[in-house]
Scaffold this motif. Structure first.
Motif, mmCIF file in Angstrom:
data_model
loop_
_atom_site.group_PDB
_atom_site.id
_atom_site.type_symbol
_atom_site.label_atom_id
_atom_site.label_comp_id
_atom_site.label_asym_id
_atom_site.label_seq_id
_atom_site.Cartn_x
_atom_site.Cartn_y
_atom_site.Cartn_z
ATOM 1 N N UNK A 1 0.809 -1.183 0.000
ATOM 2 C CA UNK A 1 0.000 0.000 0.000
ATOM 3 C C UNK A 1 0.864 1.263 0.000
ATOM 4 N N UNK A 2 1.906 1.282 0.831
ATOM 5 C CA UNK A 2 2.769 2.450 0.903
ATOM 6 C C UNK A 2 3.570 2.584 -0.396
ATOM 7 N N UNK A 3 4.007 1.474 -0.953
ATOM 8 C CA UNK A 3 4.755 1.504 -2.202
ATOM 9 C C UNK A 3 3.912 2.007 -3.362
ATOM 10 N N UNK A 4 2.618 1.707 -3.342
ATOM 11 C CA UNK A 4 1.709 2.156 -4.408
ATOM 12 C C UNK A 4 1.534 3.676 -4.351
ATOM 13 N N UNK A 5 1.408 4.220 -3.129
ATOM 14 C CA UNK A 5 1.275 5.678 -2.976
ATOM 15 C C UNK A 5 2.545 6.392 -3.425
ATOM 16 N N UNK A 7 4.744 5.340 -5.583
ATOM 17 C CA UNK A 7 4.844 5.254 -7.040
ATOM 18 C C UNK A 7 3.899 6.242 -7.706
ATOM 19 N N UNK A 8 2.687 6.403 -7.147
ATOM 20 C CA UNK A 8 1.725 7.349 -7.699
ATOM 21 C C UNK A 8 2.230 8.780 -7.551
ATOM 22 N N UNK A 9 2.794 9.095 -6.405
ATOM 23 C CA UNK A 9 3.352 10.442 -6.199
ATOM 24 C C UNK A 9 4.516 10.710 -7.162
ATOM 25 N N UNK A 10 5.352 9.710 -7.360
ATOM 26 C CA UNK A 10 6.495 9.860 -8.262
ATOM 27 C C UNK A 10 6.016 10.101 -9.684
ATOM 28 N N UNK A 11 5.017 9.323 -10.119
ATOM 29 C CA UNK A 11 4.471 9.516 -11.469
ATOM 30 C C UNK A 11 3.811 10.879 -11.615
ATOM 31 N N UNK A 12 3.090 11.306 -10.598
ATOM 32 C CA UNK A 12 2.432 12.610 -10.649
ATOM 33 C C UNK A 12 3.473 13.732 -10.693
ATOM 34 N N UNK A 13 4.535 13.598 -9.912
ATOM 35 C CA UNK A 13 5.596 14.606 -9.917
ATOM 36 C C UNK A 13 6.303 14.632 -11.271
ATOM 37 N N UNK A 14 6.547 13.450 -11.845
ATOM 38 C CA UNK A 14 7.197 13.387 -13.155
ATOM 39 C C UNK A 14 6.312 14.013 -14.227
ATOM 40 N N UNK A 15 5.005 13.754 -14.171
ATOM 41 C CA UNK A 15 4.074 14.328 -15.140
ATOM 42 C C UNK A 15 4.018 15.845 -14.998
ATOM 43 N N UNK A 16 4.042 16.340 -13.771
ATOM 44 C CA UNK A 16 4.024 17.790 -13.538
ATOM 45 C C UNK A 16 5.290 18.442 -14.073
ATOM 46 N N UNK A 17 6.421 17.853 -13.809
ATOM 47 C CA UNK A 17 7.697 18.405 -14.280
ATOM 48 C C UNK A 17 7.746 18.407 -15.801
#
Length: 82
Positions: A1-5, A7-17
């Motif tokens: 569960x923590x790993x999924x969050x 990964x989602x934050x990392x993808x969201x940050x990458x998409x924003x950048x």
């Protein structure tokens, strides 16, 4: 569960950048799709060779030879005063 969050934050940050980096590039490309058409062509009037040569003939000949270093070195009279 923590790993999924994470990964989602990392993808969201990458998409924003990536979106922040792509926006200026898109603005520079502009409306024409980025095709460079070169500088604008300016129509210039034709040069009249006869008028040019006549203008050169009207320039008077100099009495003295031009000396570009004349102000950088002393004149002949200043050399004799030493």
């Amino acid at each position: 569960m923590i790993g999924c969050r994470k990964a989602t934050r990392t993808r969201a940050a990458a998409a924003t950048i990536m979106s922040l980096l792509i926006a200026p590039v898109h603005a520079q490309i502009g409306q024409n799709g980025g095709a460079y058409r070169g500088p604008p062509v300016v129509e210039r009037p034709k040069i009249d060779e006869k008028a040019y040569k006549a203008a050169l003939d009207r320039i008077p000949d100099p009495n003295k030879k031009y000396d570009p270093w004349g102000v950088a070195r002393p004149t002949e009279s200043a050399k004799g005063a030493k």
